[in-house]
Design an enzyme around this catalytic site. Sequence first.
Site, PDB file in Angstrom:
ATOM      1  CB  SER A  64      -2.338   1.470  -5.207  1.00 44.96           C
ATOM      2  OG  SER A  64      -1.073   1.665  -5.763  1.00 44.96           O
ATOM      3  CE  LYS A  67      -0.975   4.652  -6.301  1.00 41.50           C
ATOM      4  NZ  LYS A  67      -0.749   3.883  -7.553  1.00 41.50           N
ATOM      5  CE1 TYR A 191       2.256   6.743  -4.926  1.00 42.15           C
ATOM      6  CE2 TYR A 191       4.433   5.755  -4.931  1.00 42.15           C
ATOM      7  CZ  TYR A 191       3.111   5.728  -5.309  1.00 42.15           C
ATOM      8  OH  TYR A 191       2.637   4.687  -6.077  1.00 42.15           O
ATOM      9  CE1 TYR A 243      -2.375   1.364 -10.597  1.00 39.36           C
ATOM     10  CE2 TYR A 243      -2.563  -0.853  -9.746  1.00 39.36           C
ATOM     11  CZ  TYR A 243      -2.231   0.463  -9.567  1.00 39.36           C
ATOM     12  OH  TYR A 243      -1.755   0.893  -8.367  1.00 39.36           O
ATOM     13  CB  VAL A 261       1.281  -4.157  -5.322  1.00 41.02           C
ATOM     14  CG1 VAL A 261       1.141  -3.779  -6.771  1.00 41.02           C
ATOM     15  CG2 VAL A 261       2.035  -3.112  -4.554  1.00 41.02           C
TER      16      VAL A 261
HETATM   17  N1  GLU Z   1       3.720   1.746  -3.723  1.00 42.14           N
HETATM   18  C1  GLU Z   1       3.425   0.988  -4.917  1.00 42.14           C
HETATM   19  C2  GLU Z   1       4.234   1.530  -6.064  1.00 42.14           C
HETATM   20  O1  GLU Z   1       4.387   2.710  -6.162  1.00 42.14           O
HETATM   21  C3  GLU Z   1       1.955   1.060  -5.194  1.00 42.14           C
HETATM   22  C4  GLU Z   1       1.521   0.228  -6.362  1.00 42.14           C
HETATM   23  C5  GLU Z   1       0.208  -0.463  -6.139  1.00 42.14           C
HETATM   24  O2  GLU Z   1      -0.196  -0.702  -5.010  1.00 42.14           O
HETATM   25  O3  GLU Z   1      -0.440  -0.827  -7.135  1.00 42.14           O
HETATM   26  O4  GLU Z   1       4.718   0.794  -6.891  1.00 42.14           O
END
Ligand code: GLU
Length: 309
Positions: A64, A67, A191, A243, A261
């Site tokens: 993530s 992003k 994505y 988050y 993650v």
């Molecule tokens: N590719 C992961 C997902 O979509 C990213 C989540 C993350 O890194 O927090 O679940």
Amino acid sequence: MSSLDTIVKEIADEIRQRTDRGEVATYIPELARVDPDAFGLAVIDAEGNVAAAGDSDTPFSIQSISKVFTLTLALGKVGDRLWRRVGREPSGSPFNSIVQLEYERGIPRNPFINAGAIAVTDLILSGHQPREALGEILHFMRFLADDQTIAIDEAVAASEQRTGFRNAALANYMKSFGVLENPVEFTLGVYYHHCAIAMTCRQLATAGRFLAHLGRNPTTGMSVVHPERARRINAVMLTCGHYDGSGEFAYRVGLPGKSGVGGGILAIAPGKASIAVWSPGLDSNGNSHLGRIALESLTKRMGWSIFGV
Ligand code: GLU
């Protein structure tokens, strides 16, 4: 050795001795294979000096953290129109939550929860083939990190594609509200692949430098975004970058940051430094447990919290 070098080495030593490492993500099977004891830290100050320790040159799945960069790219394409498609408020929900989407009629709360990031990816994809959109994202990462070797870990992307049932649910749900323009499988494919970009702490800290220095890399002089846009991206990182653990991260570390993650965190000390840390064990919110602790220690010792000492 500068005091920053010493502090970075001391933090890496302290972290190595800890036994509370959190849990490595297993819902993407390929991520479960990573060494839970890995730890890397790289800090690049305003002059371009790098202080690094541990596994700072080992590539890991940025997940993530990508992003932040897709948000930057999408803002460059569509400007503030982006905020019609996605909000910028903290969610108070897990990264892959679907409940809020129903209340808010398919408009994701912010660009860093999965739904929001999928909507941002869809904006980048519009008018292009998935391969072109992905090429553009990868090109941007290589440019920012000044490193042409950065690549996508295809095994991680395939692993997530096979098991990404929740992301598929989020994407289909948004599609039903007309929030996504492209075929769901195309948007999800891009994505998953940008989440599967592999980078080292050193590369990631380099890529984040524009956010620490009013939108430009102070070493190359290259401008990436306007100062105002850099400030706003930092604001969204501070409020939404972890988050449901964003408040705790601001409370303890006091810097804009974005977790993934894969166990990485990119943190920005405005005017001072770009920082990347990696420790694969996660806390209950899906954020790197020891990564956060290392950053807390670093900001405290350097006096870098944006809220003062
Ligand atoms: N590719 C992961 C997902 O979509 C990213 C989540 C993350 O890194 O927090 O679940």
